[in-house]
Design a protein around this motif. Structure first.
Motif, short mmCIF file in Angstrom:
data_model
loop_
_atom_site.label_atom_id
_atom_site.label_comp_id
_atom_site.label_asym_id
_atom_site.label_seq_id
_atom_site.Cartn_x
_atom_site.Cartn_y
_atom_site.Cartn_z
N GLN A 1 0.81 -1.22 0.00
CA GLN A 1 0.00 0.00 0.00
C GLN A 1 0.84 1.26 0.00
O GLN A 1 0.50 2.25 -0.64
CB GLN A 1 -0.96 0.01 1.19
CG GLN A 1 -2.07 -1.00 1.07
CD GLN A 1 -3.01 -0.73 -0.09
OE1 GLN A 1 -3.23 0.39 -0.49
NE2 GLN A 1 -3.58 -1.78 -0.65
N ALA A 2 1.96 1.28 0.70
CA ALA A 2 2.81 2.47 0.76
C ALA A 2 3.80 2.54 -0.40
O ALA A 2 4.44 3.56 -0.60
CB ALA A 2 3.57 2.49 2.09
N GLN A 3 3.91 1.49 -1.16
CA GLN A 3 4.85 1.44 -2.28
C GLN A 3 4.22 2.02 -3.54
O GLN A 3 3.01 2.03 -3.69
CB GLN A 3 5.26 -0.01 -2.56
CG GLN A 3 5.84 -0.73 -1.39
CD GLN A 3 7.20 -0.18 -0.99
OE1 GLN A 3 7.98 0.19 -1.84
NE2 GLN A 3 7.45 -0.11 0.30
N THR A 4 5.05 2.49 -4.44
CA THR A 4 4.54 2.97 -5.73
C THR A 4 4.78 1.98 -6.85
O THR A 4 4.13 2.06 -7.88
CB THR A 4 5.18 4.32 -6.10
OG1 THR A 4 6.59 4.16 -6.16
CG2 THR A 4 4.82 5.39 -5.09
N ILE B 1 -4.42 -9.06 -13.49
CA ILE B 1 -3.26 -8.41 -12.88
C ILE B 1 -2.79 -7.30 -13.80
O ILE B 1 -2.71 -7.49 -15.02
CB ILE B 1 -2.12 -9.42 -12.67
CG1 ILE B 1 -2.63 -10.62 -11.87
CG2 ILE B 1 -0.92 -8.76 -11.99
CD1 ILE B 1 -1.72 -11.82 -11.94
N ARG B 2 -2.47 -6.13 -13.23
CA ARG B 2 -1.95 -5.02 -14.02
C ARG B 2 -0.92 -4.23 -13.22
O ARG B 2 -0.87 -4.31 -11.99
CB ARG B 2 -3.07 -4.09 -14.50
CG ARG B 2 -3.69 -3.27 -13.37
CD ARG B 2 -4.78 -2.38 -13.90
NE ARG B 2 -5.34 -1.57 -12.81
CZ ARG B 2 -6.34 -0.75 -12.94
NH1 ARG B 2 -6.94 -0.62 -14.12
NH2 ARG B 2 -6.78 -0.04 -11.92
N ASP B 3 -0.12 -3.46 -13.90
CA ASP B 3 0.89 -2.59 -13.29
C ASP B 3 0.18 -1.36 -12.75
O ASP B 3 -0.53 -0.66 -13.47
CB ASP B 3 1.91 -2.18 -14.35
CG ASP B 3 3.05 -1.35 -13.82
OD1 ASP B 3 2.93 -0.76 -12.73
OD2 ASP B 3 4.08 -1.29 -14.51
N SER B 4 0.38 -1.06 -11.47
CA SER B 4 -0.32 0.08 -10.87
C SER B 4 0.14 1.42 -11.42
O SER B 4 -0.61 2.39 -11.41
CB SER B 4 -0.15 0.07 -9.35
OG SER B 4 1.21 0.25 -9.00
#
Length: 66
Positions: free
Chosen positions: A16-19, A33-36
């Motif tokens: 959650q805190a990661q980008t 699944i996808r790249d945020s």
């Protein structure tokens, strides 16, 4: 697979805190699944059984031989 747009994309609670992470959505019997960071660049889809095995493997719940 075409970029499907279900309404329930979510990140892992561990990231959650990661980008730099992926997002997952449920689509009937399929996990998407996808790249945020690039959500419009495509989606990977897999059967629910395969996705559950993938999750178990990365959590260390399954050996490479299983």
């Amino acid at each position: 697979m075409k970029n499907q747009q279900p309404q329930n994309w979510r990140k892992s609670t561990y990231s959650q805190a990661q980008t730099d992470c992926v997002e997952v959505a449920d689509d009937a019997a399929t996990a998407l699944i996808r790249d945020s960071k690039a959500p419009n660049d495509g989606v990977i889809g897999m059967r629910r059984e395969a996705f559950n095995a993938f999750k178990a493997r990365i959590r260390g719940e399954m050996t490479a031989d299983a």
